[in-house]
Motif scaffolding. Sequence first.
Motif, mmCIF file in Angstrom:
data_model
loop_
_atom_site.group_PDB
_atom_site.id
_atom_site.type_symbol
_atom_site.label_atom_id
_atom_site.label_comp_id
_atom_site.label_asym_id
_atom_site.label_seq_id
_atom_site.Cartn_x
_atom_site.Cartn_y
_atom_site.Cartn_z
ATOM 1 N N TYR A 11 -7.539 56.235 18.573
ATOM 2 C CA TYR A 11 -7.562 57.639 18.138
ATOM 3 C C TYR A 11 -6.568 57.108 17.660
ATOM 4 N N LEU A 12 -5.943 56.847 17.450
ATOM 5 C CA LEU A 12 -4.939 57.111 16.520
ATOM 6 C C LEU A 12 -3.796 56.928 16.872
ATOM 7 N N LEU A 13 -3.329 57.306 17.274
ATOM 8 C CA LEU A 13 -2.170 56.511 16.784
ATOM 9 C C LEU A 13 -1.756 55.394 17.639
ATOM 10 N N SER A 14 -1.574 55.454 18.710
ATOM 11 C CA SER A 14 -1.049 53.985 19.447
ATOM 12 C C SER A 14 -1.280 54.487 20.996
ATOM 13 N N LEU A 15 -0.759 53.790 22.051
ATOM 14 C CA LEU A 15 -1.168 54.027 23.285
ATOM 15 C C LEU A 15 -0.308 55.481 23.666
ATOM 16 N N THR A 16 0.489 55.402 22.611
ATOM 17 C CA THR A 16 1.115 56.927 22.693
ATOM 18 C C THR A 16 0.161 57.821 21.726
ATOM 19 N N LEU A 17 -1.222 57.335 21.924
ATOM 20 C CA LEU A 17 -2.077 57.970 20.909
ATOM 21 C C LEU A 17 -1.990 59.656 21.051
ATOM 22 N N ILE A 101 -26.847 51.180 18.730
ATOM 23 C CA ILE A 101 -25.958 50.762 17.586
ATOM 24 C C ILE A 101 -24.611 51.205 17.646
ATOM 25 N N PRO A 102 -23.596 50.749 18.012
ATOM 26 C CA PRO A 102 -22.295 51.298 18.142
ATOM 27 C C PRO A 102 -21.846 51.558 16.549
ATOM 28 N N GLY A 103 -21.293 52.878 16.493
ATOM 29 C CA GLY A 103 -20.856 53.231 15.087
ATOM 30 C C GLY A 103 -19.387 53.696 15.338
ATOM 31 N N SER A 104 -18.784 54.571 14.139
ATOM 32 C CA SER A 104 -17.315 54.801 14.341
ATOM 33 C C SER A 104 -17.072 55.840 15.602
ATOM 34 N N LEU A 105 -17.960 56.699 15.991
ATOM 35 C CA LEU A 105 -17.794 57.493 17.015
ATOM 36 C C LEU A 105 -17.685 56.954 18.474
ATOM 37 N N GLU A 106 -18.401 55.658 18.656
ATOM 38 C CA GLU A 106 -18.383 54.984 19.839
ATOM 39 C C GLU A 106 -16.965 54.171 19.792
ATOM 40 N N TYR A 107 -16.611 53.579 18.841
ATOM 41 C CA TYR A 107 -15.270 52.863 18.730
ATOM 42 C C TYR A 107 -14.040 53.900 19.058
ATOM 43 N N ASP A 108 -14.150 55.220 18.359
ATOM 44 C CA ASP A 108 -13.228 56.316 18.696
ATOM 45 C C ASP A 108 -12.996 56.643 20.263
ATOM 46 N N ILE A 109 -14.125 56.823 20.888
ATOM 47 C CA ILE A 109 -14.365 57.163 22.239
ATOM 48 C C ILE A 109 -13.597 56.013 23.183
ATOM 49 N N ASN A 110 -13.931 54.775 22.588
ATOM 50 C CA ASN A 110 -13.355 53.584 23.496
ATOM 51 C C ASN A 110 -11.899 53.410 23.230
ATOM 52 N N TYR A 111 -11.391 53.764 22.065
ATOM 53 C CA TYR A 111 -9.904 53.833 22.141
ATOM 54 C C TYR A 111 -9.301 54.849 23.079
ATOM 55 N N TYR A 112 -9.838 56.142 23.053
ATOM 56 C CA TYR A 112 -9.517 57.030 24.006
ATOM 57 C C TYR A 112 -9.377 56.616 25.754
ATOM 58 N N LEU A 113 -10.659 55.868 25.593
ATOM 59 C CA LEU A 113 -11.082 55.310 27.191
ATOM 60 C C LEU A 113 -9.835 54.369 27.641
ATOM 61 N N GLY A 114 -9.642 53.503 26.683
ATOM 62 C CA GLY A 114 -8.606 52.286 27.091
ATOM 63 C C GLY A 114 -7.290 53.224 27.226
ATOM 64 N N SER A 115 -6.705 54.169 26.605
ATOM 65 C CA SER A 115 -5.642 54.882 26.762
ATOM 66 C C SER A 115 -5.703 55.569 28.080
ATOM 67 N N CYS A 116 -6.936 56.120 28.537
ATOM 68 C CA CYS A 116 -6.646 56.729 29.811
ATOM 69 C C CYS A 116 -6.564 55.437 30.931
ATOM 70 N N TYR A 117 -7.506 54.387 30.805
ATOM 71 C CA TYR A 117 -7.337 53.389 31.810
ATOM 72 C C TYR A 117 -5.733 53.003 31.852
ATOM 73 N N ASP A 118 -4.943 52.991 30.738
ATOM 74 C CA ASP A 118 -3.624 52.574 30.603
ATOM 75 C C ASP A 118 -2.693 53.698 31.453
ATOM 76 N N LYS A 119 -3.125 54.715 31.078
ATOM 77 C CA LYS A 119 -2.297 55.930 31.643
ATOM 78 C C LYS A 119 -2.540 56.034 33.381
ATOM 79 N N GLU A 120 -3.852 55.609 33.746
ATOM 80 C CA GLU A 120 -3.876 55.499 35.077
ATOM 81 C C GLU A 120 -3.314 54.208 35.897
ATOM 82 N N GLY A 121 -2.934 53.149 34.869
ATOM 83 C CA GLY A 121 -2.412 52.005 35.394
ATOM 84 C C GLY A 121 -3.498 50.909 35.678
ATOM 85 N N ASP A 122 -4.496 50.957 35.162
ATOM 86 C CA ASP A 122 -5.922 50.226 35.255
ATOM 87 C C ASP A 122 -5.755 49.385 34.203
#
Length: 356
Positions: A11-17, A101-122
């Motif tokens: 999403y956008l913008l960075s891990l500071t998304l 088949i992954p599309g833009s929505l799936e990439y978008d969700i994964n950016y958010y997911l990665g941010s959550c893992y990061d915020k959790e320290g995982d």
Amino acid sequence: MKRVHRLLTAYLLSLTLGLTGCSSLSSKTTQEQGGTAAYSGEDYLDAGDYETAASTYQSAIDAGQDTELNYRGLGIAQMGLGNYADAATAFENALDHAGVIPGSLEYDINYYLGSCYDKEGDYESALSVYDAIVTLRPRDTQALLLRGTVEGQLKDTDAMIQDFTDAIDLAPTDYDLIVDIAEKMKENGFEDQANETLNNILTKQADTISAYDKARLSYEVGDYESARDALESMGDSRDYSATILLGQTYEALGDYNYATSVYETYLTKDTTHAGVYNSLGLCCLAMADYQDALSAFQNGLALKDPSLQQALLYNQIVAEEYLGEFQRASVLMKEYLASYPTDDEAQREYTFLSTR
């Protein structure tokens, strides 16, 4: 298969998304894909009403409506509430309901997911998400930035520097990206290398870089005089972002009076940006003009900008405290904590105020 799909579509913008800014999907696209429930939930997100947004999306999920998109919305709402583990679960559920088949929505969700893992320290899980994105999108500079950030947290500094270097090579004039990378490098102890990178860009692009971007990079390396001169050369063409940076530059030079005048002059022309009021208020606090600071924060709050509401609310409380209005500050802090219960610093401040 679903587990593999989840990681490969990360999403956008960075891990500071930002919460809604992180998304690459427009409101129109969301409305078309998710229908009325998802769209109304997005309205609540835009207003910063994350509890109502979460309830709206959960109701839609319970009714079986557009499950992937509504789980995505629920995850964003939970992020807004600071519930990153619950948010990650929502995003994982969204991906479990995705197509083959992954599309833009799936990439978008994964950016958010990665941010959550990061915020959790995982960090390992976050890294696996960004690894998957880079594997499928090797020229995705945002993914390289985010992966480099996580690699820094894992102390894999060689990999971090490589990802950051690759990202800059791919987008040598993306100054938002370059500033983000420089800040991440500094956070990981590579200040000299970050400044060298920025100075090289300033030298190589001296004839093509805009005054504003020259100021941004100069500010980042601590050359405040050059930043100031570049911004002053813009004259009346300075917009909101340039005004904020010019004010910050004068603050960095220790000239709070002039910084204040920069913000006040801008407000004679445009009173629609809460960020100017916040910067003005902080400047007033630094000069011990507590009543003016309070007025600035209150004027900013009146604009109801979700991205700055929390900061303005907190700064308003600080101003009340400096004015000796401890009872008023205590009441406001209690209200603040009802909306932002995970702010540990505010919790400690509330304990202090309760004893005054």
